[in-house]
Design a protein around this motif. Structure first.
Motif, short mmCIF file in Angstrom:
data_model
loop_
_atom_site.label_atom_id
_atom_site.label_comp_id
_atom_site.label_asym_id
_atom_site.label_seq_id
_atom_site.Cartn_x
_atom_site.Cartn_y
_atom_site.Cartn_z
N GLU A 1 18.66 -7.79 -16.26
CA GLU A 1 19.15 -6.72 -17.11
C GLU A 1 19.12 -5.39 -16.36
N ILE A 2 20.22 -4.64 -16.53
CA ILE A 2 20.35 -3.28 -16.00
C ILE A 2 20.80 -2.42 -17.17
N GLY A 3 19.91 -1.61 -17.71
CA GLY A 3 20.26 -0.85 -18.91
C GLY A 3 20.62 -1.80 -20.04
N ASN A 4 21.82 -1.64 -20.60
CA ASN A 4 22.29 -2.52 -21.69
C ASN A 4 23.21 -3.63 -21.17
N PHE A 5 23.25 -3.82 -19.87
CA PHE A 5 24.14 -4.80 -19.25
C PHE A 5 23.31 -5.91 -18.62
N GLN A 6 23.82 -7.14 -18.70
CA GLN A 6 23.09 -8.27 -18.12
C GLN A 6 23.93 -8.98 -17.06
N ILE A 7 23.24 -9.56 -16.10
CA ILE A 7 23.82 -10.45 -15.10
C ILE A 7 23.28 -11.84 -15.43
N HIS A 8 24.16 -12.80 -15.63
CA HIS A 8 23.75 -14.17 -15.92
C HIS A 8 24.05 -15.03 -14.70
N LEU A 9 23.01 -15.51 -14.05
CA LEU A 9 23.17 -16.45 -12.95
C LEU A 9 23.23 -17.84 -13.56
N ILE A 10 24.28 -18.57 -13.26
CA ILE A 10 24.46 -19.91 -13.79
C ILE A 10 24.62 -20.88 -12.62
N VAL A 11 23.77 -21.90 -12.59
CA VAL A 11 23.81 -22.87 -11.50
C VAL A 11 25.03 -23.76 -11.67
N ALA A 12 25.80 -23.89 -10.59
CA ALA A 12 26.99 -24.73 -10.58
C ALA A 12 26.86 -25.75 -9.46
N ASP A 13 27.42 -26.93 -9.68
CA ASP A 13 27.39 -27.98 -8.67
C ASP A 13 28.22 -27.61 -7.45
N ARG A 14 29.27 -26.83 -7.69
CA ARG A 14 30.18 -26.48 -6.61
C ARG A 14 30.61 -25.03 -6.74
N ILE A 15 30.56 -24.30 -5.65
CA ILE A 15 31.02 -22.91 -5.63
C ILE A 15 32.31 -22.88 -4.81
N ILE A 16 33.35 -22.31 -5.38
CA ILE A 16 34.63 -22.21 -4.69
C ILE A 16 34.79 -20.78 -4.18
N PRO A 17 34.76 -20.57 -2.87
CA PRO A 17 34.92 -19.22 -2.33
C PRO A 17 36.29 -18.65 -2.71
N ASP A 18 36.32 -17.38 -3.09
CA ASP A 18 37.59 -16.78 -3.47
C ASP A 18 37.86 -15.46 -2.76
N THR A 19 37.29 -15.27 -1.59
CA THR A 19 37.54 -14.06 -0.81
C THR A 19 38.98 -14.08 -0.32
N VAL A 20 39.73 -13.04 -0.67
CA VAL A 20 41.12 -12.95 -0.23
C VAL A 20 41.29 -11.96 0.93
N ASN A 21 40.30 -11.07 1.11
CA ASN A 21 40.35 -10.11 2.20
C ASN A 21 39.00 -10.12 2.90
N SER A 22 38.90 -10.87 3.99
CA SER A 22 37.62 -11.00 4.68
C SER A 22 37.28 -9.76 5.51
N GLN A 23 38.26 -8.91 5.76
CA GLN A 23 38.02 -7.69 6.54
C GLN A 23 37.44 -6.55 5.70
#
Length: 120
Positions: A44-66
């Motif tokens: 939690e950061i102030g009134n906002f939350q970050i939810h980490l959810i475990v996934a079996d597979r992560i699909i990278p989606d970087t479109v600009n590596s530079q």
């Protein structure tokens, strides 16, 4: 419809322990209790939350590596960007200073999710 508040963002992670180290120890976010049965962690950061959810597979989606800031990312405000740089350096976390010249940098969590840290 009138949206009145941002509640949370969900981030998929492959290794909960490694991600908790990054979000809790390196970024210094406050972990909060959760009662759900699937693997994850909430922060939690102030009134906002970050939810980490475990996934079996992560699909990278970087479109600009530079230029990491031109990819999907979360942005947080920090009080001292130099202290943030030192913290990331001390934990060997990669980062890029914003190409725009503003007081901001971009780093990646262990799964490649991009996080912006900006001093306003």
């Amino acid at each position: 419809m009138q949206i009145i508040q941002s509640l949370h963002a969900a981030i998929l992670v492959s290794n909960l322990e490694r991600s908790e180290d990054f979000y809790g120890k390196i970024l210094g976010l406050s972990k909060i209790e959760r009662s759900l049965k699937f693997p994850g962690a909430w922060y939690e950061i102030g009134n906002f939350q970050i939810h980490l959810i475990v996934a079996d597979r992560i699909i990278p989606d970087t479109v600009n590596s530079q230029k990491w800031g031109r990819n999907r990312h979360l942005a947080f405000s920090v009080s001292d960007l130099d202290a943030a740089k030192q913290q990331l350096n001390s934990h060997n976390c990669p980062f890029q200073v914003s190409a725009s010249g503003r007081s901001a940098l971009f780093t990646k969590d262990p799964d490649g999710n991009i996080i912006e840290l900006s001093q306003l």
